[in-house]
Design an enzyme around this catalytic site. Structure first.
Site, PDB file in Angstrom:
ATOM      1  N   GLY A   1     -42.614 -16.951   1.515  1.00  0.00           N
ATOM      2  CA  GLY A   1     -43.084 -17.337   2.842  1.00  0.00           C
ATOM      3  C   GLY A   1     -42.120 -18.205   3.613  1.00  0.00           C
ATOM      4  CE1 TYR A   2     -41.027 -22.594   1.506  1.00  0.00           C
ATOM      5  CE2 TYR A   2     -38.726 -23.137   1.182  1.00  0.00           C
ATOM      6  CZ  TYR A   2     -40.051 -23.476   1.093  1.00  0.00           C
ATOM      7  OH  TYR A   2     -40.399 -24.699   0.590  1.00  0.00           O
TER       8      TYR A   2
ATOM      9  CG  HIS B   1     -43.198 -21.299  -4.140  1.00  0.00           C
ATOM     10  ND1 HIS B   1     -44.092 -22.180  -4.714  1.00  0.00           N
ATOM     11  CD2 HIS B   1     -43.871 -20.741  -3.086  1.00  0.00           C
ATOM     12  CE1 HIS B   1     -45.227 -22.163  -4.045  1.00  0.00           C
ATOM     13  NE2 HIS B   1     -45.112 -21.292  -3.045  1.00  0.00           N
TER      14      HIS B   1
ATOM     15  CB  SER C   1     -47.592 -26.355  -1.646  1.00  0.00           C
ATOM     16  OG  SER C   1     -46.267 -25.903  -1.878  1.00  0.00           O
TER      17      SER C   1
ATOM     18  CB  THR D   1     -49.172 -24.965   2.861  1.00  0.00           C
ATOM     19  OG1 THR D   1     -50.314 -25.841   2.862  1.00  0.00           O
ATOM     20  CG2 THR D   1     -47.943 -25.748   2.445  1.00  0.00           C
TER      21      THR D   1
ATOM     22  CG  ASP E   1     -61.059 -10.925  -0.208  1.00  0.00           C
ATOM     23  OD1 ASP E   1     -62.002 -11.701  -0.451  1.00  0.00           O
ATOM     24  OD2 ASP E   1     -60.014 -11.285   0.364  1.00  0.00           O
TER      25      ASP E   1
ATOM     26  NE  ARG F   1     -50.474 -22.821  -3.790  1.00  0.00           N
ATOM     27  CZ  ARG F   1     -49.949 -22.578  -2.603  1.00  0.00           C
ATOM     28  NH1 ARG F   1     -49.115 -21.547  -2.458  1.00  0.00           N
ATOM     29  NH2 ARG F   1     -50.231 -23.339  -1.571  1.00  0.00           N
TER      30      ARG F   1
ATOM     31  CD  GLU G   1     -43.560 -22.899  -7.994  1.00  0.00           C
ATOM     32  OE1 GLU G   1     -43.376 -23.672  -7.026  1.00  0.00           O
ATOM     33  OE2 GLU G   1     -43.938 -21.732  -7.860  1.00  0.00           O
TER      34      GLU G   1
ATOM     35  CG  ASP H   1     -41.739 -16.331  -4.118  1.00  0.00           C
ATOM     36  OD1 ASP H   1     -40.507 -16.545  -4.140  1.00  0.00           O
ATOM     37  OD2 ASP H   1     -42.531 -16.923  -3.354  1.00  0.00           O
TER      38      ASP H   1
END
Length: 392
Positions: free
Chosen positions: A264-265, A261, A48, A69, A149, A215, A244, A239
Site C-alpha cells: 500500500g506504499y 509491507h 500501524s 492507515t 466476506d 496483516r 514485523e 507482503d
C-alpha cells in the site's frame, strides 16, 4: 484558534504542508514514540507501527488522534472513546496501491509459471475497499472471481438484498488463487488471527496460489512454511509478516514473492491518507480546509508517467506483465527484502524498517498513460479496467 503541538510519524508524507496551519509539527519515528513525547502534543498522527492505547496516552493532553492507515488493529478505539479523544483513520486511501500490487504479483506468477490468468479462479477473502476494487480489476483481466466476506454477507441478508458472497469452504474448494484482504481480529464473530492455519492450507486445492497483503498474523507463518516445504502450496506471495519488523528468514526464502509491507506504499495513497486525516482534524476543530493532496501528487509533466506498449507479438500474459511492470515491478522489492535474510534478528528488524522508511516514490497504475493507438484491441479492457491505466 490556539496554536497546536502536532506529533507525527516521520513517514507520513506532506504532514507539515497539511497540518502547519494548526501549529507546530514535530516528526519522529513511530516505533520510538513514548508517553513523554505524546505529553507535549495536542494532536498525534501515527501509522500501524505505533500501538495507541493507555500505555502510550495515559495522562497526556491529546485532543485528536489520527492513523494514516486503513487498518486500526494497533489502536485501542474503546480507550479513545472513553477518554473523549476524537479518532480518524484513512480507509480506502491506499486501496488502489494494494490492488496494483496484487495485479502485478499475479501477472508475474503467471508469466513465470506458464498459463494465463484467464484460466484461473480467484477467491477474494475480505471485500472492503481493497477487495471490492480488486474483484473488478481481476474480472477485467479475465479471471473468474469468488468473493468471501461473512460480515457483509450477513448485513446483506439482513437487508434482504442480494450479495453474491460465497462461504470460505467454497473458495477453498474452487479457487486456485486466494488473496487475503481482511482486518486483523483476535476475537468476535469473525476472528482472522491465524485464519490461514494448517487446516485452511490443507483445504486449498492442488496448484493453488496464496497472497497476503492484509496483516501478517492473518497467516500462521509456521503452518505456511511447513506446507511450502511439503509442496502443498504451489505459490505464495507475502507482503506482511508475523513478528514485523523482523520476519522469519526461512519463510522469506520459502515464498515466491517476499516484500517488506509496502503493497500500500504508492505515494498517491500515502498522500491521500494524509489528506483524510487533515480533513478530519479540520472537521473536529472547525477549521477551514486549505490544503489539497491532489496538488502534491500531480506529475511534474504530462510525459512523466507515460508508458509504452509492449511488443504485440508477445502472449497476452507476457504483454500485460511487461506493461504493468513499467508502473510497478514487485520483484524489485522482493530483491531488497531477500538481502536481509542473513542478518541477525535485531539488524534484520532495523533494515526492514529502513526499507519501509526509505521507500521510493512509486506511483499508482492509474496515474500512468499509454498511447491508445499502440494497444491491441484484445488488451484494451485489461489495460483500462484491469491495470487502470489511461489511454491517450
Amino acid at each position: 484558534m490556539t496554536s497546536l503541538q502536532i506529533l507525527a510519524d516521520a513517514n507520513i508524507p506532506r504532514v507539515e504542508d497539511a497540518f502547519g496551519q494548526f501549529g507546530t509539527v514535530r516528526r519522529m519515528p513511530g516505533r520510538e514514540m513514548t508517553t513523554s513525547d505524546v505529553a507535549a502534543a495536542d494532536v498525534l498522527l501515527v501509522r500501524s507501527v505505533t500501538p495507541v492505547g493507555p500505555a502510550l496516552l495515559d495522562g497526556t493532553p491529546l485532543r485528536f488522534v489520527g492513523s494514516a492507515t486503513i487498518g486500526t488493529d494497533h489502536v485501542d478505539r474503546d480507550y479513545l472513546r472513553a477518554q473523549g479523544i476524537p479518532f480518524a483513520h484513512a480507509p480506502g486511501s491506499n486501496a488502489d496501491s494494494v490492488a496494483d500490487y496484487v495485479v502485478a504479483a499475479l501477472l508475474g506468477l503467471a508469466r513465470r509459471r506458464g498459463g494465463a490468468l484467464e484460466e484461473r479462479t480467484v477467491g477474494i477473502v475480505g471485500c472492503g475497499n481493497i477487495g471490492g476494487r480488486l474483484a473488478r480489476r481481476l474480472s477485467a483481466l479475465g479471471m473468474e472471481v469468488l468473493r468471501n466476506d461473512p460480515p457483509r454477507a450477513r448485513a446483506a441478508d439482513a437487508d434482504g438484498t442480494g450479495h453474491g458472497f460465497v462461504p470460505l469452504d467454497t473458495v477453498l474448494g474452487a479457487a486456485d488463487v486466494v488473496t487475503l484482504h481482511v482486518p486483523l481480529k483476535a476475537s468476535g464473530p469473525d476472528p482472522t488471527h491465524h485464519l490461514v492455519d494448517a487446516a485452511f492450507l490443507d483445504r486449498l486445492g492442488d496448484g493453488a496460489w496464496l497472497l497476503n497483503t492484509s496483516r501478517g498474523a492473518v497467516v500462521d507463518g509456521d503452518a505456511l512454511l511447513a506446507a511450502r516445504r511439503r509442496g502443498d502450496v504451489a505459490a505464495a506471495v507475502l507482503d506482511v509478516w508475523e513478528n514485523e519488523p523482523s520476519p522469519d528468514p526461512a519463510l522469506i526464502e520459502a515464498v515466491d514473492l517476499a516484500t517488506p509491507h509496502i503493497a500500500g506504499y504508492a505515494y498517491d495513497g500515502k498522500v491521500r491518507g494524509t489528506e483524510m486525516l487533515y480533513e478530519a482534524l479540520c472537521d473536529a476543530l472547525g477549521g477551514e480546509a486549505r490544503w489539497a493532496g491532489t496538488d502534491a501528487i500531480r506529475p511534474a509533466s504530462a510525459d512523466a508517467l507515460r508508458g509504452r506498449a509492449p511488443d504485440p507479438r508477445l502472449s497476452a500474459t507476457e504483454w500485460r506483465f511487461e506493461l504493468a511492470r513499467q508502473a510497478y515491478d514487485p520483484a524489485v522489492d522482493d530483491a531488497s527484502l531477500r538481502d536481509l535474510v542473513k542478518l541477525g534478528p535485531d539488524a534484520r528488524g532495523e533494515a526492514f524498517a529502513h526499507l519501509r522508511a526509505g521507500y521510493r516514490r512509486r506511483r499508482e497504475m492509474q496515474q500512468h498513460t499509454v498511447p491508445g493507438t499502440a494497444v491491441p484491441a484484445e488488451h484494451e479492457q485489461a489495460v483500462t479496467e484491469g491495470l487502470k491505466m489511461k489511454l491517450d
